[in-house]
Design a protein around this motif. Structure first.
Motif, short mmCIF file in Angstrom:
data_model
loop_
_atom_site.label_atom_id
_atom_site.label_comp_id
_atom_site.label_asym_id
_atom_site.label_seq_id
_atom_site.Cartn_x
_atom_site.Cartn_y
_atom_site.Cartn_z
N ALA A 44 -16.69 -66.11 66.99
CA ALA A 44 -15.77 -66.31 65.87
C ALA A 44 -14.47 -65.62 66.21
CB ALA A 44 -16.36 -65.72 64.60
N ASN A 45 -13.37 -66.35 66.12
CA ASN A 45 -12.04 -65.77 66.32
C ASN A 45 -11.41 -65.57 64.95
OD1 ASN A 45 -11.17 -65.77 69.37
ND2 ASN A 45 -12.42 -67.59 69.05
N ILE A 46 -11.00 -64.33 64.68
CA ILE A 46 -10.55 -63.95 63.35
C ILE A 46 -9.21 -63.25 63.44
CG2 ILE A 46 -11.11 -62.61 61.28
CD1 ILE A 46 -14.07 -62.71 62.28
N ALA B 240 -3.86 -54.96 67.12
CA ALA B 240 -3.03 -54.99 65.92
C ALA B 240 -1.62 -55.30 66.37
CB ALA B 240 -3.09 -53.66 65.18
N PHE B 241 -0.87 -56.04 65.57
CA PHE B 241 0.47 -56.46 65.98
C PHE B 241 1.39 -56.49 64.78
CE2 PHE B 241 -2.13 -60.19 65.06
CZ PHE B 241 -1.36 -60.89 64.15
N VAL C 14 -4.21 -58.15 62.54
CA VAL C 14 -5.24 -57.69 63.47
C VAL C 14 -6.01 -58.92 63.92
CG1 VAL C 14 -7.36 -56.35 63.74
CG2 VAL C 14 -5.47 -55.43 62.38
N GLY C 15 -6.19 -59.07 65.22
CA GLY C 15 -6.92 -60.22 65.75
C GLY C 15 -8.04 -59.80 66.67
N ALA C 16 -9.18 -60.50 66.60
CA ALA C 16 -10.33 -60.18 67.45
C ALA C 16 -11.25 -61.38 67.53
CB ALA C 16 -11.09 -58.97 66.92
#
Length: 427
Positions: free
Chosen positions: A244-246, A294-295, A307-309
């Motif tokens: 899962a890309n969130i 985090a960006f 925030v992406g993960a």
């Protein structure tokens, strides 16, 4: 103070009669010249029926002019060992070339040619549309890219700033030479164009060449894009995938906002490196993701923090719980040691960007387009050094008060409702 920050090289700036800005930064130790034309027009300057046009124009610039075929454009640059490129972003488009200093005149002549005399031949246009459609399909097949497009569209729904730069198959199919020329006449205005050069360059020569190539472009009224209005919301795309890309986001700040640097530091401390809180807790301690970041993406009038993960479907719930806890805790107990480290990393990033002609070129063009002046490194460093722990914590608290944006693709069964996420973000 590290005195490397104050040893700025000489930057000469001239404005042509039509409003175009010419800026050069000689670097005596460099044998090459990097030249570029930056235009303050990107995807957010497109009208709805023009979605994807800026990117198509960038592609078409190399497909033939009144004096050069597509093959000759490449040959003229590569025959002297150079390279040429272009890029489209939300707020600008750039065309750059790198050659030996002795060939700066050739490079700028080619750049001028492709920007003022491109033919937009229907055969080449049809071919390039096909290339872009392949690019579009590649993004659709890459969840960790597609999720960020969905994120922007959800944060800024129904707005040009939120639309993917590539466009859609429907809009791409409708573009023709007339549409391209109308956009160029409206948006490629000399008042928001910068010709910049760095390396083995002479200012007088570059001004003369810029006048020859661009001096005849008529001055036109500058058109401001529609203001970016953050909305927030969610988009969940359930797919049978391994991961899962969130991406979870909140309204950020413009790069012109007084709190920009504090917000940037907060993002970096939270998830900007191997010592960041999210990396340590999510990746190193719990093994919930291969990477997490985090960006803070600033624009001229607004911004976006996030925030992406990516994680396995079974770990989605835990990843979100840990991430939200880290975000809350950072607003309460960011410490002096983290501040010192983040400030040092920002300074290294600043200096590294200035170690090449290309980096200096981009700095010159972007600052002139955004601010109308060159911002000395010392000025930036002073603002960063002046930040306190409490200011960065407060920047985080302000961020977490915003309405969240959530975009996710893949196995999403464990992803909590958006209302629960919003509640969990409140310190």
């Amino acid at each position: 103070m590290n005195h490397h920050f104050v040893r700025e090289k000489r930057i000469d700036i001239t404005r042509l009669a039509n409003g175009l800005t010419v800026a050069t930064e000689p670097m005596p130790e460099i044998a090459t010249a990097t030249l570029g034309v930056w235009i303050g027009a990107g995807s957010r300057h497109e009208q709805a029926h023009e979605h994807g046009l800026s990117h198509l124009i960038e592609h078409m610039a190399f497909k033939g002019t009144e004096r050069r075929s597509a093959r000759r454009i490449a040959e003229d640059i590569e025959n002297v060992g150079g390279d040429i490129n272009a890029a489209t972003s939300v707020e600008s488009t750039s065309y750059t070339a790198r050659v030996l200093g002795e060939n700066a005149d050739l490079a700028l002549d080619v750049l001028g040619d492709i920007l003022t005399a491109s033919l937009f031949d229907p055969v080449e246009l049809a071919r390039e549309k096909g290339v872009i459609l392949q690019e579009y399909a590649a993004v659709e097949d890459t969840p960790d890219d597609l999720v960020y497009d969905a994120f922007m569209e959800t944060a800024f729904p129904g707005q040009a700033i939120g639309r993917p730069i590539l466009g859609t198959p429907d809009t791409i199919a409708r573009f023709d030479g007339e549409t391209i020329r109308a956009f160029l006449a409206r948006e490629y205005a000399p008042g928001k164009m910068v010709v910049a050069a760095a390396g083995d360059v002479d200012h007088g020569q570059i001004v003369e060449l810029a006048e020859r190539s661009f001096g005849a472009i008529p001055a036109v009224p500058l058109r401001e894009p529609e203001p970016g209005i953050y909305r927030g919301g969610e988009r969940r795309i359930a797919r049978r995938l391994e991961q899962a890309n969130i991406v979870l986001g909140l309204p950020g700040l413009s790069f012109k906002d007084q709190g920009y640097y504090a917000t940037h530091l907060f993002a970096h401390i939270l998830g900007g490196g191997l010592t960041s809180r999210l990396w340590h807790e999510v990746r190193e301690t719990r093994g919930l993701a291969y990477s997490i970041e985090a960006f803070h993406w600033p624009f001229s009038d607004c911004g976006l923090f996030g925030v992406g993960a990516g994680t396995a479907g079974k770990d989605v719930a835990e990843l979100m719980e840990v991430t939200l806890a880290c975000m809350r805790k950072a607003t309460e107990d960011i410490g002096e040691a983290e501040m010192i480290r983040a400030k040092a990393q920002m300074k290294v990033a600043l200096l590294t960007a200035l170690e090449t002609p290309g980096g200096r070129l981009e700095r010159i063009a972007r600052q002139l387009l955004s601010w109308g002046r060159i911002i000395p490194s010392e000025e930036i460093v002073q603002k960063v050094d002046a930040l306190t722990v409490e200011q960065v914590r407060e920047a985080g608290r302000c961020l977490l008060q915003g309405a969240p944006t959530l975009a996710a693709i893949g196995p999403l069964k464990g992803l909590p409702p958006l209302a629960d996420i919003a509640q969990a973000l409140r310190p």
